[in-house]
Design a protein around this motif. Structure first.
Motif, PDB file in Angstrom:
ATOM      1  N   LEU A   1      28.309 -17.580  13.552  1.00 54.24           N
ATOM      2  CA  LEU A   1      27.957 -16.167  13.638  1.00 54.24           C
ATOM      3  C   LEU A   1      27.981 -15.542  12.253  1.00 54.24           C
ATOM      4  O   LEU A   1      28.938 -15.729  11.489  1.00 54.24           O
TER       5      LEU A   1
ATOM      6  N   GLU B   1      23.065 -12.094  18.779  1.00 57.00           N
ATOM      7  CA  GLU B   1      24.085 -12.178  19.823  1.00 57.00           C
ATOM      8  C   GLU B   1      24.652 -10.818  20.208  1.00 57.00           C
ATOM      9  O   GLU B   1      25.386 -10.702  21.193  1.00 57.00           O
TER      10      GLU B   1
ATOM     11  N   GLN C   1      25.017 -22.938  13.483  1.00 58.35           N
ATOM     12  CA  GLN C   1      25.587 -22.478  14.760  1.00 58.35           C
ATOM     13  C   GLN C   1      26.796 -21.559  14.568  1.00 58.35           C
ATOM     14  O   GLN C   1      27.651 -21.435  15.452  1.00 58.35           O
TER      15      GLN C   1
ATOM     16  N   LYS D   1      23.519 -15.650  15.285  1.00 53.16           N
ATOM     17  CA  LYS D   1      23.964 -17.042  15.204  1.00 53.16           C
ATOM     18  C   LYS D   1      22.844 -17.849  14.555  1.00 53.16           C
ATOM     19  O   LYS D   1      21.745 -17.955  15.092  1.00 53.16           O
TER      20      LYS D   1
END
Length: 244
Positions: free
Chosen positions: A233, A215, A231, A226
């Motif tokens: 970070l 990301e 889901q 991620k």
């Protein structure tokens, strides 16, 4: 041999170390560049080695003096240096990517690496030693399929001094962006050139193998991935995550 601000050495332990020793002995002009035909102890990230055949590759270090460059903005130096190599290769019609944090890849093969060593005073970066190794005229063994060079890609030899001069020009342009605090442009350039950016891929960390999507990077330059499974970070420093 001296050309402009370039000092060319036949052999040295490492070009970064040479600059560091010169600094101890006295003042060194801004943008001084050291080129070497051979390094006996070439350095990579986190005490790894950078090996190269004599006289066949770019072994390069630049000394940079900064004014009002805050430590909190340090990641933009790495991003600028990495992108300078991307720009250099474009001059030879070679499309490349940055494998985080600053290895340069053509396809899935490494062509260059970066080692930056900084000096600090208070909250500011005062000087940087910017080491770059670029594979130029070393033809890679067919059994070694994880690296490439300019001669592999272009089919002909390239003058190393020519490459060094073009790289210096690319670096100076991007250093102006740092001095002018054009950080959004710097980061956008870096991310658009980042290997596997926004693409689901396989990685490995201390917990094992996983799929995830890059990301970007955080304020300190850590890689943000991620994970597909949760889901969430996750943030990684150098050597904390492996690309598979």
């Amino acid at each position: 041999m001296k050309k402009q601000n370039i000092i060319h050495l036949e052999s040295v332990d490492s070009t970064n170390n040479y600059i560091a020793n010169c600094i101890k002995e006295g003042a060194l002009p801004d943008n001084t560049v050291i080129l070497a035909d051979y390094q006996t102890k070439g350095k990579g990230q986190r005490n790894t080695n950078w090996n190269s055949k004599i006289g066949e590759n770019l072994l390069f270090s630049m000394y940079k003096i900064w004014t009002n460059f805050e430590i909190s903005d340090i990641k933009f130096l790495n991003q600028s240096v990495s992108y300078a190599i991307i720009g250099l290769l474009k001059l030879y019609n070679i499309e490349s990517e940055i494998k985080w944090p600053n290895d340069i890849y053509v396809g899935d093969k490494k062509i260059a690496g970066v080692l930056i060593e900084n000096q600090f005073r208070g909250n500011f970066i005062t000087t940087s030693i910017i080491g770059i190794g670029l594979n130029v005229n070393e033809i890679n063994d067919a059994e070694i399929n994880d690296r490439t060079s300019l001669i592999d890609l272009l089919g002909k030899k390239t003058e190393i001094i020519e490459i060094a001069e073009k790289l210096i020009s690319q670096l100076k342009i991007l250093f102006e962006n740092i001095l002018n605090r054009n950080f959004t442009e710097i980061e956008n350039n870096y991310l658009t050139s980042l290997y596997k950016y926004k693409i689901e891929a396989k990685y490995c960390d201390s917990e094992g193998e996983f799929f995830g999507i890059i990301e970007g990077t955080d304020t300190f330059g850590k890689l943000i991935i991620k994970k597909s499974a949760d889901q969430k970070l996750h943030y990684y420093d150098i050597k904390e995550v492996k690309f598979l």
